[in-house]
Design a protein around this motif. Structure first.
Motif, PDB file in Angstrom:
ATOM      1  N   ARG A 270      -6.377 -22.529  38.646  1.00 45.14           N
ATOM      2  CA  ARG A 270      -6.838 -23.691  39.312  1.00 45.14           C
ATOM      3  C   ARG A 270      -7.447 -23.302  40.778  1.00 45.14           C
ATOM      4  N   HIS A 271      -8.367 -24.000  41.401  1.00 41.97           N
ATOM      5  CA  HIS A 271      -9.077 -23.800  42.639  1.00 41.97           C
ATOM      6  C   HIS A 271      -8.257 -23.443  43.637  1.00 41.97           C
ATOM      7  N   SER A 272      -6.985 -24.333  43.805  1.00 43.23           N
ATOM      8  CA  SER A 272      -5.974 -24.254  44.834  1.00 43.23           C
ATOM      9  C   SER A 272      -5.356 -22.782  44.884  1.00 43.23           C
ATOM     10  N   THR A 273      -5.249 -22.462  43.370  1.00 41.06           N
ATOM     11  CA  THR A 273      -4.492 -21.040  43.326  1.00 41.06           C
ATOM     12  C   THR A 273      -5.500 -20.137  43.877  1.00 41.06           C
ATOM     13  N   VAL A 274      -6.629 -19.919  43.787  1.00 36.07           N
ATOM     14  CA  VAL A 274      -7.447 -18.862  44.265  1.00 36.07           C
ATOM     15  C   VAL A 274      -7.522 -18.919  45.832  1.00 36.07           C
ATOM     16  N   THR A 275      -7.778 -20.199  46.524  1.00 26.88           N
ATOM     17  CA  THR A 275      -7.805 -20.278  47.947  1.00 26.88           C
ATOM     18  C   THR A 275      -6.510 -19.750  48.574  1.00 26.88           C
ATOM     19  N   ARG A 276      -5.280 -20.050  47.903  1.00 24.77           N
ATOM     20  CA  ARG A 276      -3.886 -19.772  48.225  1.00 24.77           C
ATOM     21  C   ARG A 276      -3.854 -18.256  48.189  1.00 24.77           C
ATOM     22  N   ARG A 277      -4.304 -17.552  47.194  1.00 25.50           N
ATOM     23  CA  ARG A 277      -4.109 -16.116  47.051  1.00 25.50           C
ATOM     24  C   ARG A 277      -5.036 -15.398  48.164  1.00 25.50           C
ATOM     25  N   ILE A 278      -6.243 -16.148  48.449  1.00 22.85           N
ATOM     26  CA  ILE A 278      -7.008 -15.275  49.378  1.00 22.85           C
ATOM     27  C   ILE A 278      -6.356 -15.508  50.796  1.00 22.85           C
ATOM     28  N   ARG A 279      -5.812 -16.828  51.097  1.00 30.89           N
ATOM     29  CA  ARG A 279      -5.155 -16.991  52.538  1.00 30.89           C
ATOM     30  C   ARG A 279      -3.905 -15.922  52.528  1.00 30.89           C
ATOM     31  N   SER A 280      -3.223 -15.500  51.310  1.00 32.70           N
ATOM     32  CA  SER A 280      -2.097 -14.702  51.225  1.00 32.70           C
ATOM     33  C   SER A 280      -2.404 -13.207  51.589  1.00 32.70           C
ATOM     34  N   LEU A 281      -3.638 -12.974  50.848  1.00 32.12           N
ATOM     35  CA  LEU A 281      -4.153 -11.588  51.153  1.00 32.12           C
ATOM     36  C   LEU A 281      -4.489 -11.501  52.587  1.00 32.12           C
ATOM     37  N   GLU A 282      -5.322 -12.267  53.158  1.00 32.20           N
ATOM     38  CA  GLU A 282      -5.728 -12.111  54.342  1.00 32.20           C
ATOM     39  C   GLU A 282      -4.403 -11.906  55.481  1.00 32.20           C
ATOM     40  N   LEU A 283      -3.440 -12.671  55.389  1.00 29.43           N
ATOM     41  CA  LEU A 283      -2.494 -12.777  56.177  1.00 29.43           C
ATOM     42  C   LEU A 283      -1.711 -11.231  55.757  1.00 29.43           C
ATOM     43  N   ASP A 284      -1.821 -10.684  54.417  1.00 30.63           N
ATOM     44  CA  ASP A 284      -0.873  -9.413  54.337  1.00 30.63           C
ATOM     45  C   ASP A 284      -1.687  -8.307  55.059  1.00 30.63           C
TER      46      ASP A 284
END
Length: 320
Positions: free
Chosen positions: A29-43
């Motif tokens: 899903r589109h939302s899965t991609v955006t969520r994983r990108i946000r998580s990576l940036e925070l990490d």
């Protein structure tokens, strides 16, 4: 540090510049991609993308640096998987090959059918398109183009030269004014490219051969030009490997009008260690060597490598 999946999502977004396109390629899903990108940036504690409706996801300076490292991780994992998953059983996995349209449809496709028969564990995407293929966006694993890349971390080799000639249907040539010399072409109609949409200056041969040509039909597609020539209303400059195989077309001034161009094959340097890429690389080098006469108009038959031929897996492949 985040897991490999997060890096994989990052790479797809960086290459497509759209979360929706990345989601489609990843099957999520589109939302899965955006969520994983946000998580990576925070990490990581950095901003990887600038986001806008107009340009989508654009890499920041930090994102560009991370992209280079992420590609190295990707390549290392692919190489490790191939090395540990039964190399003795032959190449396996998926490959995407981008090519110029006429070569990809007429020469590359039948050769890839033979390659896949030899390596049933391989799946292939063939993209014969009238445009430039971007390896930096990973649109393909291997690209075949009219020009050698000027820069980039690429493994590159010249596949070979090919010849183009002027063609018309026999019916057209019988009913139109005779063509005995080049100046006779001024009384004839031509088929050509849409100038402002040319993806390579190597396609501007009509300007050199007939500067005052009366071009009545234009297309970005060489296959469309070929079909238009078969319509019998105008002449077209076509690759011999495409037109010489069709007895409905006859060459015009073949000893005078003779254009030579080249095909170049290249891939990312980091793919040198991947067995599946180098197997295809060696196959194409050998297969095109076998078909030099076809590419230069001296044959009408496509040849495939002998059954006992085996690849060397790019051990002598030069770098760009």
């Amino acid at each position: 540090m985040s897991d490999w999946d997060a890096i994989r999502y990052f790479l797809e977004v960086a290459r497509t510049q759209r979360a929706s396109a990345a989601a489609q390629r990843l099957g999520v899903r589109h939302s899965t991609v955006t969520r994983r990108i946000r998580s990576l940036e925070l990490d990581l504690g950095i901003t990887l993308f600038e986001k806008s409706r107009a340009s989508g996801f654009t890499l920041t300076e930090e994102g560009q640096r991370f992209f280079a490292y992420a590609e190295q991780v990707e390549s290392a994992l692919l190489a490790a998987r191939e090395a540990l998953s039964g190399a003795a059983q032959g190449p396996s996995g998926h490959l995407r090959i981008g090519s110029t349209e006429g070569f990809g449809s007429t020469i590359l496709t039948p050769l890839m059918i033979d390659f896949q028969r030899r390596h049933p564990g391989m799946t292939l995407d063939i993209m014969p398109v009238p445009r430039y293929i971007s390896l930096s966006k990973r649109e393909a694993d291997i690209a075949i183009a009219l020009e050698r890349p000027q820069r980039g971390p690429y493994l590159c080799t010249k596949l070979g030269d090919y010849v183009l000639q002027l063609y018309g249907t026999r019916e057209y040539l019988d009913r139109q004014p005779p063509i005995r010399h080049r100046h006779d072409l001024e009384r004839h109609r031509f088929i050509g490219y849409v100038d402002e949409l040319l993806f390579s200056d190597r396609l501007r041969y009509l300007d050199d051969l007939a500067p005052a040509a009366n071009v009545v039909f234009r297309s970005t597609s060489v296959l469309a030009q070929y079909q238009a020539a078969l319509g019998g209303q105008a002449l077209a400059i076509l690759p011999c490997f495409l037109a010489a195989q069709d007895t409905r077309l006859a060459p015009v001034l073949p000893h005078d009008i003779h254009v030579t161009r080249s095909f170049w094959m290249y891939c990312h340097e980091d793919l040198r260690q991947t067995r599946r890429v180098m197997a295809l690389w060696d196959y194409l080098k050998h297969a095109i060597d076998l078909n030099r006469e076809l590419l230069q108009g001296g044959s009408r038959t496509l040849r495939t490598p002998a059954e006992d031929w085996a690849p060397s897996y790019g051990t002598d492949a030069p770098a760009a």
